[in-house]
Design a protein around this motif. Structure first.
Motif, PDB file in Angstrom:
ATOM      1  N   ILE A 188     -16.037 -20.188  -0.024  1.00  0.00           N
ATOM      2  CA  ILE A 188     -15.483 -18.925   0.480  1.00  0.00           C
ATOM      3  C   ILE A 188     -13.963 -18.914   0.353  1.00  0.00           C
ATOM      4  N   GLU A 236     -20.124 -15.415   4.258  1.00  0.00           N
ATOM      5  CA  GLU A 236     -19.513 -15.506   5.586  1.00  0.00           C
ATOM      6  C   GLU A 236     -20.464 -15.020   6.677  1.00  0.00           C
ATOM      7  N   MET A 237     -21.340 -14.094   6.340  1.00  0.00           N
ATOM      8  CA  MET A 237     -22.249 -13.553   7.344  1.00  0.00           C
ATOM      9  C   MET A 237     -23.192 -14.625   7.900  1.00  0.00           C
ATOM     10  N   GLN A 244     -22.485 -17.966   8.028  1.00  0.00           N
ATOM     11  CA  GLN A 244     -21.796 -19.214   8.341  1.00  0.00           C
ATOM     12  C   GLN A 244     -22.087 -19.710   9.764  1.00  0.00           C
ATOM     13  N   ARG A 272     -11.836 -16.255  -1.854  1.00  0.00           N
ATOM     14  CA  ARG A 272     -10.777 -15.405  -1.306  1.00  0.00           C
ATOM     15  C   ARG A 272      -9.480 -15.574  -2.092  1.00  0.00           C
ATOM     16  N   LEU A 294     -16.318  -9.769  -3.854  1.00  0.00           N
ATOM     17  CA  LEU A 294     -16.110  -9.494  -2.425  1.00  0.00           C
ATOM     18  C   LEU A 294     -17.441  -9.442  -1.674  1.00  0.00           C
ATOM     19  N   SER A 295     -18.441  -8.792  -2.240  1.00  0.00           N
ATOM     20  CA  SER A 295     -19.743  -8.717  -1.582  1.00  0.00           C
ATOM     21  C   SER A 295     -20.390 -10.093  -1.477  1.00  0.00           C
ATOM     22  N   MET A 305     -18.737 -12.981  -1.196  1.00  0.00           N
ATOM     23  CA  MET A 305     -18.046 -13.713  -0.145  1.00  0.00           C
ATOM     24  C   MET A 305     -18.450 -13.204   1.251  1.00  0.00           C
ATOM     25  N   ASP A 306     -18.612 -11.875   1.379  1.00  0.00           N
ATOM     26  CA  ASP A 306     -19.032 -11.319   2.671  1.00  0.00           C
ATOM     27  C   ASP A 306     -20.429 -11.802   3.050  1.00  0.00           C
ATOM     28  N   ASP A 307     -21.327 -11.883   2.063  1.00  0.00           N
ATOM     29  CA  ASP A 307     -22.681 -12.365   2.344  1.00  0.00           C
ATOM     30  C   ASP A 307     -22.670 -13.820   2.781  1.00  0.00           C
TER      31      ASP A 307
END
Length: 481
Positions: free
Chosen positions: A180, A159-160, A162, A184, A152-153, A155-157
Motif C-alpha cells: 500500500i 486498505e479496507m 487491513q 501511494r 487507487l481502487s 489501494m483502497d480495497d
C-alpha cells in the motif's frame, strides 16, 4: 424483428446506436439550440433507463445503459446502477460484439504524472498486474477508467481489509502495508518508472496509445488462446476434431514446396477449420514454414511464418537502405522474434507485434500502416475515429501517416532496421553475392539478459540433459536394496 428495429421509431443503424461520446454531445447540443426539432428520433434519450431490483435492499433501482464508441478502440456498453432507497451504486463496462479472434496483452511503462491519466478499459475477463508492486488484480468487474483510478481502487480495497488482517493474518499485515505504501508513492509520482500489464483472453481490454511516449513505453501483443482459456470463455473444443494428421509420423519428413493440410480450431468462432502448411527454401538463407488458417464459417484468416534450425549463439541486426521502388520490391522475412525500426519514419514495431511475415518491403510497410490506421482512425467497425484527440495529436498522426504513405509510394527514402535475437530474419539481396550488396549491412550482437529471459533461453538445458543416474550392482548392495 431485430433489436434495432422499433416500429414506433423506425430503423436505427448500428452506427447510430454506437456513436462516440463526443458525437452524442454535439447532437444533443444542436437539438437543444433548435426549437423546431420535434421528431421522435431527436427526442430519443441516448441513455436507456431500465428498472432493476437492488441486490442490497431488495427495492427497485434504476440501471442506465449508454452504447458508445471508445476512441482508438471499439464499441462498449457503459452501465450504471443506482438505488434511491439505500444509495447503492455500481458502475460497469461490457464489450459490445463477439469475442475477439485472439487474446491481447498490453504493457505500459509509466514515466510521468501525465501517464497516470492514460485511458484504460478493463473487461470482466482481464487480469491486471502492477509489475513493480507484484500486485495481481484478478478478472472481475469491467471498468472504464485510467491508470490512476485503477491503482487507487486497488489501494483502497487493500486498505479496507487491513484491520481484519492485523488480527486474523498478522504475518500478511506488514507485507500488505508495504504494498500500500509503494502504491501511494506511485500515485504521488514518487516511484517512476513503473509498469502496468493487462492480459485479456477475450481481447476486449485496452490501453490508449500516445504519440509523445518514447520507444518501448507502450506495447500490444496478440496471442492464440489455450484450450483452458477457451473453456473459461465458454467455448468448447470438443467439436474441433483436433486429431493428429496421419501424414505426420515419427519417420515421415516434410517435403519442401508440398502443401500439407491438418485440422484445427478457429480462434474466432471455435468451429473446425483447416490449417495449410508449406515448407519453402529461401535462397542464401534457410528453410521456413509458411502457415495459413482459413475458417469457412466466420471468414477468419491468419498467416504466419515459422523459422527452424538451431538457436544461434548471437542475434543479428540487418539494415536496409530503401532508395527507390526496386528496393520496395525486395523480399523480406520478419520472424516473430524480430523488432522493426524506421528512424526516418519515426516507426518502431516491437517483437511479436506482427508475428512472422514473409512478404516484400512494400507489403510489410502497408500492413503496418493498415494496422496502425485501423487502431487510430477507425476506432470501431463503422469507421468513426476518436473524437477526443487534440488538434496537435491529430496533426502528429497526419504527418506520421503522410510520411509512411510517401515511403510506400517510393517518394521518400528511408532505412529499415531488423533486430532479431534469433537471427531468423532475412532481406533479399539484388546482387549475386549477398555480402556485396551495398544497401544491406549485417552485424551480429550479443543478446541482452532481458532478451535471453524473454525468449526462455535461460530456462533451457542444452548440455548433459541426456544423462540419467543409473545405480550399479555395487551401489544397490551398499544401499541394502
Amino acid at each position: 424483428m431485430s433489436a434495432t428495429e422499433d416500429p414506433e421509431v423506425g430503423a436505427v443503424a448500428p452506427s447510430e446506436l454506437f456513436e462516440s461520446i463526443g458525437d452524442k454531445v454535439v447532437g444533443l447540443a444542436l437539438a437543444a439550440n433548435d426549437d423546431t426539432v420535434t421528431s421522435d428520433e431527436d427526442e430519443r434519450n441516448p441513455v436507456e433507463e431500465i428498472g432493476s431490483m437492488c441486490m442490497n435492499c431488495g427495492k427497485n433501482g434504476v440501471t442506465r445503459l449508454l452504447l458508445t464508441a471508445i476512441p482508438f478502440f471499439r464499441e462498449v456498453i457503459i452501465m450504471s446502477f443506482s438505488c434511491e432507497h439505500c444509495n447503492t451504486q455500481n458502475n460497469e463496462v461490457q464489450a459490445a460484439g463477439t469475442v475477439r479472434p485472439k487474446g491481447t496483452c498490453y504493457e505500459l511503462r509509466l514515466t510521468s504524472l501525465a501517464d497516470l491519466s492514460r485511458q484504460i478499459i478493463k473487461s470482466d475477463t482481464a487480469t491486471v498486474k502492477f509489475v513493480e508492486l507484484d500486485l495481481d488484480i484478478p478478472a472481475g468487474r469491467g471498468q472504464l477508467t485510467n491508470v490512476e483510478g485503477l491503482l487507487l481502487s486497488a489501494m483502497d480495497d487493500l486498505e479496507m481489509g487491513q484491520d481484519a488482517r492485523k488480527s486474523q493474518m498478522p504475518g500478511a499485515y506488514p507485507k500488505v502495508a508495504e504494498v500500500i505504501a509503494k502504491g501511494r508513492d506511485m500515485l504521488a509520482g514518487c516511484s517512476f518508472p513503473f509498469r502496468l500489464y493487462i492480459d485479456d483472453p477475450a481481447g476486449h481490454s485496452f490501453i490508449a496509445p500516445c504519440m509523445r511516449e518514447g520507444v518501448g513505453n507502450w506495447e500490444k501483443r496478440e496471442y492464440v488462446r489455450t484450450p483452458e482459456q477457451n473453456a473459461a470463455l465458454g467455448f468448447s473444443d470438443s467439436a474441433s476434431g483436433d486429431m493428429p494428421d496421419p501424414a505426420f509420423t515419427l519417420d515421415s519428413e516434410i517435403v519442401p514446396n508440398e502443401v500439407y493440410n491438418f485440422p484445427a480450431t478457429c480462434p474466432g468462432c471455435v468451429h473446425p477449420c483447416t490449417t495449410h502448411m508449406k515448407m519453402v527454401d529461401i535462397p542464401h538463407f534457410k528453410q521456413v514454414v509458411l502457415m495459413s488458417t482459413v475458417c469457412d464459417n466466420c471468414g477468419y484468416r491468419s498467416n504466419d511464418v515459422k523459422t527452424g534450425g538451431e538457436i544461434p549463439k548471437q542475434g543479428e541486426r540487418i539494415t536496409l537502405s530503401v532508395e527507390d521502388p526496386t528496393d520496395l520490391a525486395r523480399d523480406i522475412l520478419k520472424s516473430e522474434t524480430c523488432a522493426l525500426e524506421c528512424p526516418e519514419l519515426k516507426l518502431q514495431v516491437n517483437s511479436g507485434t506482427l508475428g512472422g511475415r514473409f512478404t516484400t518491403v512494400e507489403g510489410l510497410l502497408t500492413q503496418v500502416r493498415n494496422d496502425l490506421h485501423g487502431q487510430i482512425f477507425e476506432a470501431n467497425s463503422f469507421g468513426q475515429g476518436g473524437d477526443s484527440r487534440s488538434e496537435d495529436e491529430k496533426l502528429q498522426w497526419d504527418v506520421f501517416f503522410g510520411d509512411l504513405d510517401a515511403a510506400i509510394r517510393g517518394d521518400k527514402p528511408f532505412t529499415i532496421i531488423l533486430v532479431d535475437p534469433f537471427a531468423s530474419s532475412f532481406v533479399q539481396s539484388l546482387v549475386d553475392l549477398p555480402s556485396l550488396d551495398p544497401k544491406i549491412s549485417k552485424e551480429s550482437y550479443e543478446r541482452t539478459d532481458e532478451e535471453e529471459e524473454e525468449l526462455g533461453l535461460k530456462d533451457m538445458k542444452t548440455e548433459e540433459y541426456e544423462e540419467v543416474d543409473v545405480l550399479t550392482v555395487e551401489d544397490t548392495s551398499r544401499l541394502g536394496t
